[in-house]
Design a protein around this motif. Structure first.
Motif, PDB file in Angstrom:
ATOM      1  N   GLU A 232       0.836  -1.200   0.000  1.00  0.00           N
ATOM      2  CA  GLU A 232       0.000   0.000   0.000  1.00  0.00           C
ATOM      3  C   GLU A 232       0.871   1.249   0.000  1.00  0.00           C
ATOM      4  O   GLU A 232       0.583   2.221  -0.719  1.00  0.00           O
ATOM      5  CB  GLU A 232      -0.920  -0.008   1.219  1.00  0.00           C
ATOM      6  N   SER A 263      -1.293  -3.303  -8.301  1.00  0.00           N
ATOM      7  CA  SER A 263      -2.700  -3.616  -8.039  1.00  0.00           C
ATOM      8  C   SER A 263      -2.956  -5.114  -8.193  1.00  0.00           C
ATOM      9  O   SER A 263      -3.638  -5.737  -7.355  1.00  0.00           O
ATOM     10  CB  SER A 263      -3.597  -2.829  -8.988  1.00  0.00           C
ATOM     11  N   VAL A 264      -2.403  -5.705  -9.253  1.00  0.00           N
ATOM     12  CA  VAL A 264      -2.552  -7.149  -9.463  1.00  0.00           C
ATOM     13  C   VAL A 264      -1.864  -7.921  -8.345  1.00  0.00           C
ATOM     14  O   VAL A 264      -2.409  -8.902  -7.812  1.00  0.00           O
ATOM     15  CB  VAL A 264      -1.969  -7.549 -10.840  1.00  0.00           C
ATOM     16  N   ARG A 266      -1.258  -6.926  -5.264  1.00  0.00           N
ATOM     17  CA  ARG A 266      -2.005  -6.766  -4.007  1.00  0.00           C
ATOM     18  C   ARG A 266      -3.250  -7.648  -4.004  1.00  0.00           C
ATOM     19  O   ARG A 266      -3.599  -8.235  -2.977  1.00  0.00           O
ATOM     20  CB  ARG A 266      -2.400  -5.300  -3.815  1.00  0.00           C
ATOM     21  N   LYS A 267      -3.912  -7.752  -5.158  1.00  0.00           N
ATOM     22  CA  LYS A 267      -5.105  -8.599  -5.248  1.00  0.00           C
ATOM     23  C   LYS A 267      -4.736 -10.069  -5.039  1.00  0.00           C
ATOM     24  O   LYS A 267      -5.427 -10.803  -4.323  1.00  0.00           O
ATOM     25  CB  LYS A 267      -5.780  -8.408  -6.602  1.00  0.00           C
ATOM     26  N   ALA A 268      -3.624 -10.496  -5.648  1.00  0.00           N
ATOM     27  CA  ALA A 268      -3.181 -11.884  -5.486  1.00  0.00           C
ATOM     28  C   ALA A 268      -2.816 -12.173  -4.038  1.00  0.00           C
ATOM     29  O   ALA A 268      -3.155 -13.234  -3.490  1.00  0.00           O
ATOM     30  CB  ALA A 268      -1.983 -12.156  -6.394  1.00  0.00           C
ATOM     31  N   LYS A 270      -3.954 -10.585  -1.407  1.00  0.00           N
ATOM     32  CA  LYS A 270      -5.187 -10.555  -0.619  1.00  0.00           C
ATOM     33  C   LYS A 270      -5.940 -11.879  -0.727  1.00  0.00           C
ATOM     34  O   LYS A 270      -6.427 -12.407   0.285  1.00  0.00           O
ATOM     35  CB  LYS A 270      -6.078  -9.403  -1.092  1.00  0.00           C
ATOM     36  N   ASN A 271      -6.036 -12.431  -1.935  1.00  0.00           N
ATOM     37  CA  ASN A 271      -6.703 -13.720  -2.114  1.00  0.00           C
ATOM     38  C   ASN A 271      -5.973 -14.838  -1.382  1.00  0.00           C
ATOM     39  O   ASN A 271      -6.594 -15.725  -0.780  1.00  0.00           O
ATOM     40  CB  ASN A 271      -6.802 -14.055  -3.601  1.00  0.00           C
ATOM     41  N   LYS A 274      -6.715 -14.489   2.310  1.00  0.00           N
ATOM     42  CA  LYS A 274      -8.065 -14.965   2.617  1.00  0.00           C
ATOM     43  C   LYS A 274      -8.099 -16.489   2.694  1.00  0.00           C
ATOM     44  O   LYS A 274      -8.693 -17.068   3.621  1.00  0.00           O
ATOM     45  CB  LYS A 274      -9.051 -14.479   1.556  1.00  0.00           C
TER      46      LYS A 274
END
Length: 354
Positions: A232, A263-264, A266-268, A270-271, A274
């Motif tokens: 971030e 962005s990609v 961070r999304k990876a 985050k998944n 989770k």
């Protein structure tokens, strides 16, 4: 003879040991007709974080205009500027000390395509960042206790200051490096030498890009929540570079590509976080189902908390509701910064991200 490093060390020592400055803050905001947040939210996000950072840095104590119990050393202006067409936000901190120097620090960011929460974090970031820069500028350039300026220019030429700034940058002392780069620009006000031009380019581009790249390298193997936080910060730095290089199309293109990539990533991440968080809840789910099958009812809250404590210290119970056979509970995983919801009935338990 090059003695800049010693001078810097002496100045820093003097400021660290000096008494804090008592200042009165004055906040203003110019936003035209653009309201990415309410004025109150924008002011609070920027000003509160800036003042917290300034006071924690040890250089400042905050007072009010009518505070007769304190001797006021100066005024601190916090001016927020929003440029709607470009979707840029900028904070300028100006410290006015009577019979002394005036210190200025700024922080900018491009907030294009950010959602409400991301915009609020962006405002908090520029408040914190501008305050860090002001603290560092005081540490590097502050007048001594006799009010006689220990001017870096008296002891070395611009190349010495520029090279010392590069040295600090490579030691990852970024705000201190920025203060010296800005000093090079100030001392060469006519802008007729290459040192001022190179220093300005470092402030706008080289320094924040170097910081972003090192943030990623230094935290690749850290805990996922730490890495997510640093990612971030990297995105904020890229957006800062965008805001400071609007007249350089090649840099705008480069930073947008980097923003897409981060962005990609961070999304990876985050998944992945989770999935890991949900897998850690699996033993709890089994224990809950076994208890229901054995006793025909869900365990009470105290039993669940005790079971969680035995299983792991990373997961805390946030909410626990039982209505006859129906169960609703939320747990939070502190390592993966995720909340997981468990919903149960006489047919079993479903687990989902909250």
């Amino acid at each position: 003879m090059r003695i800049l490093f010693c001078i810097f060390g002496c100045l820093l020592s003097t400021v660290v040991n000096a008494e804090s400055l008592v200042v009165v803050p004055h906040a203003s905001i110019e936003n035209g007709n653009w309201y990415p947040l309410t004025k109150a939210e924008m002011t609070r996000a920027v000003v509160d974080t800036a003042l917290v950072e300034l006071t924690e840095g040890g250089h400042f104590l905050i007072a009010k205009d009518d505070d007769s119990a304190k001797v006021i050393d100066g005024d601190l202006n916090l001016d927020i500027f929003l440029i709607g067409p470009a979707e840029l936000v900028k904070l300028t901190l100006t410290l006015h000390l009577p019979d002394d120097a005036t210190y200025v620090s700024t922080a900018s960011m491009d907030i294009h395509n950010l959602d409400y929460q991301e915009i609020y974090k962006a405002f908090e970031y520029i408040g914190t960042e501008a305050a860090k820069r002001l603290n560092s500028k005081l540490a590097v350039l502050k007048f001594n206790t006799n009010k006689n300026e220990s001017s870096l220019a008296q002891h070395s030429d611009l190349s010495d200051i520029f090279n010392q700034a590069q040295h600090l940058k490579r030691r990852e002392e970024y705000n201190e490096a920025r203060a010296l780069f800005e000093r090079v620009i100030e001392l060469d006000q006519m802008k007729d030498s290459r040192w001022a031009e190179m220093a300005d380019d470092e402030v706008r581009y080289g320094l924040p890009l170097f910081e972003a790249e090192n943030l990623l390298l230094n935290n690749t193997l850290k805990a996922p929540n730490v890495l997510a936080s640093k990612m971030e910060q990297v995105e904020h730095l890229y957006r800062q570079i965008l805001a400071d290089n609007t007249g350089r199309p090649e840099r705008v293109v480069e930073m947008n590509r980097r923003l897409d990539a981060i962005s990609v990533s961070r999304k990876a991440l985050k998944n992945s976080m989770k999935a890991s968080a949900m897998s850690k809840v699996w033993p709890l789910k089994i224990m809950m189902v076994e208890h229901y099958m054995m006793y025909g009812e869900w365990p009470d809250k105290g039993t669940v908390e005790a079971d969680l404590k035995r299983l792991t210290a990373d997961i805390q119970l946030v909410e626990y509701i039982i209505e006859k056979e129906d169960l609703s509970m939320i747990v939070r995983d502190s390592v993966y910064d995720a909340e997981i919801k468990l919903r149960g009935n006489d047919r079993g338990i479903q687990v989902e991200m909250n």
